[in-house]
Design a protein around this motif. Structure first.
Motif, short mmCIF file in Angstrom:
data_model
loop_
_atom_site.label_atom_id
_atom_site.label_comp_id
_atom_site.label_asym_id
_atom_site.label_seq_id
_atom_site.Cartn_x
_atom_site.Cartn_y
_atom_site.Cartn_z
N ALA A 123 0.82 -1.22 0.00
CA ALA A 123 0.00 0.00 0.00
C ALA A 123 0.85 1.27 0.00
CB ALA A 123 -0.92 0.00 1.21
N ALA A 124 0.43 2.21 -0.88
CA ALA A 124 1.06 3.53 -0.91
C ALA A 124 0.20 4.54 -0.16
CB ALA A 124 1.22 3.98 -2.35
N GLU A 125 -1.09 4.18 0.00
CA GLU A 125 -1.95 5.09 0.75
C GLU A 125 -3.00 4.33 1.55
OE1 GLU A 125 -3.82 7.87 -1.85
OE2 GLU A 125 -4.89 6.36 -2.98
N ASP A 181 8.31 2.70 7.18
CA ASP A 181 9.51 1.83 7.27
C ASP A 181 9.74 1.09 5.96
OD1 ASP A 181 9.77 2.69 9.83
OD2 ASP A 181 9.05 0.85 10.78
N ALA A 182 8.65 0.70 5.30
CA ALA A 182 8.79 -0.04 4.04
C ALA A 182 9.07 0.90 2.87
CB ALA A 182 7.51 -0.85 3.78
N GLY A 183 8.96 2.20 3.12
CA GLY A 183 9.24 3.20 2.06
C GLY A 183 8.11 3.34 1.05
N THR A 184 6.88 2.89 1.39
CA THR A 184 5.78 2.96 0.41
C THR A 184 4.82 4.13 0.68
OG1 THR A 184 4.38 1.48 1.74
CG2 THR A 184 5.79 0.44 0.07
N LEU A 185 4.92 4.74 1.87
CA LEU A 185 3.90 5.70 2.31
C LEU A 185 3.89 6.98 1.48
CD1 LEU A 185 1.80 6.53 4.45
CD2 LEU A 185 3.67 7.40 5.85
N ARG A 186 2.68 7.31 0.91
CA ARG A 186 2.57 8.57 0.18
C ARG A 186 1.42 9.44 0.70
NH1 ARG A 186 2.78 8.21 -6.12
NH2 ARG A 186 3.00 10.45 -5.78
N ARG A 187 0.27 8.80 0.95
CA ARG A 187 -0.88 9.66 1.28
C ARG A 187 -1.81 8.96 2.27
NH1 ARG A 187 -4.71 11.90 -3.52
NH2 ARG A 187 -5.13 9.68 -3.71
#
Ligand code: SAH
Ligand code: AVI
Length: 329
Positions: A83-85, A106-112
């Protein structure tokens, strides 16, 4: 002047003054032979604060249990969903959501983060707190009703985790639950997952204690809906003349909260020009909170076009977090 950081945008789809279509629900619900009000009207600022206090009560096990599952499994959830959001329905103060946001960061995927709630104040405060806590995070807040405003979700920035936590799905009646889930499935893309928190059927004593705590916080939360009607619709409910009632309906497998008039009550609702009578001991239903079995959960999801992929529970099997997605997705 309030300065809103550029990472935040908030859109409101609730008309001015009728934040939750309260007048329609009061007119409809208090003129029925068996009186009823929908639970979304609990959550003004005071109701939201009382709900927060409920979450910390020793008897109210759902919040801490769901949190413990998230703490144990957040990393795995992020790995499975990429998941990015997070789109969160009934987001409240997003207290448990931070466990997922941390794992995504932590996984580096977070955007929104896309919170949707009927209470504007909570969306604004949560958005401001989160952009501070997570540098670079975008927040797209929606002040709206999750039964009516899913079409206003923004276009995805990547795979979405649609989080519906806390067991709020249990506050729907069975028919509207399936209608809601069907609508949600349609709003989800092939890369999206639903993370759904559901409370499980268990010993009725434990269930009833969770909804009738010894400090009387749930009773105050329940009565708060009358204060909301008094304030918003110029009504004159004598709030203290209504007793809190909570019981587990074993046949329907749901908790029911009601308010029982301790004596005959005459209520005038100024904004509606409506007079309502309560007989002594007459009850007003304010909430159902359905409890699930994993089998029924799978059936509800399947009937709504979603495939159950993972069932995450605690060692005592009190609560479940499930991951589901559109078949083939
Ligand atoms: N998700 C949080 C809060 C649960 S309380 C948790 O797990 O602790 C339920 C939340 O849903 C409240 O914040 C309330 O304002 C919101 N809510 C209730 N009915 C709603 C509706 N119809 N549309 C949008 N939000 C709603
Ligand atoms: C928000 N919802 C899941 C809570 C519940 O348990 O049904 C609301 C609540 N009602 C009484 N206590 C908590």
């Amino acid at each position: 002047m309030t300065v809103v950081p550029s990472e935040i945008e908030v859109h409101s789809y609730l008309a001015e003054g009728d934040e939750r279509a309260l007048a329609d629900d009061v007119l409809d619900g208090l003129t029925r032979p068996f009186k009823e009000l929908p639970p979304k009207h609990f959550y003004d600022a005071r109701g939201a604060e009382l709900f927060d206090r409920i979450c910390d009560l020793p008897e109210y096990y759902p919040t801490r249990t769901e949190r413990s599952i998230l703490e144990a499994r957040a990393e795995e959830i992020v790995e499975l969903t990429c998941a990015a959001e997070i789109v969160e329905l009934g987001s409240g103060t997003a207290a448990k959501t931070r466990i997922l946001l941390d794992a995504m960061q932590d996984a580096g995927t977070l955007r929104r983060y896309v919170p949707l709630d009927v209470t504007e104040q909570m969306i604004l405060e949560t958005a401001a707190a989160l952009v501070d806590e997570y540098p670079g995070l975008l927040v797209h807040g929606i002040v709206g009703d999750f039964e009516r405003h899913l079409r206003h979700l923004p276009a995805p920035l990547g795979p979405r985790l649609v989080a519906f936590l806390g067991g709020t799905i249990g506050n729907f009646t069975p028919g509207s639950r399936r209608r809601f889930l069907r609508g949600l499935a349609k709003a989800m893309g092939p890369d999206d997952h639903l993370l759904l928190g559901t409370d499980l059927v268990k010993d009725p004593t434990m269930l009833e204690a969770a909804y009738d705590d010894s400090q009387g916080v749930t009773a105050e939360f329940n009565r708060n809906v009358l204060r909301v009607v008094n304030r918003e619709l110029d009504a004159d409910f004598d709030v203290d003349a209504f007793d809190h009632v909570a019981f587990f309906d074993r046949e329907r497998e749901w908790i029911e909260m009601r308010l029982r008039a301790s004596s005959r009550q005459h209520v005038h609702i100024g904004a509606l020009g409506l007079d309502v009578e309560f007989e002594p001991r007459e009850e007003l239903r304010t909430e159902i909170s359905a409890k699930f079995t994993i089998k029924r959960l799978g059936a509800d999801l399947a009937a709504s076009g979603l495939e159950l992929r993972e069932v995450l529970t605690d060692p005592d099997e009190l609560f479940v977090l499930s991951l589901s997605a559109r078949p083939g997705g």
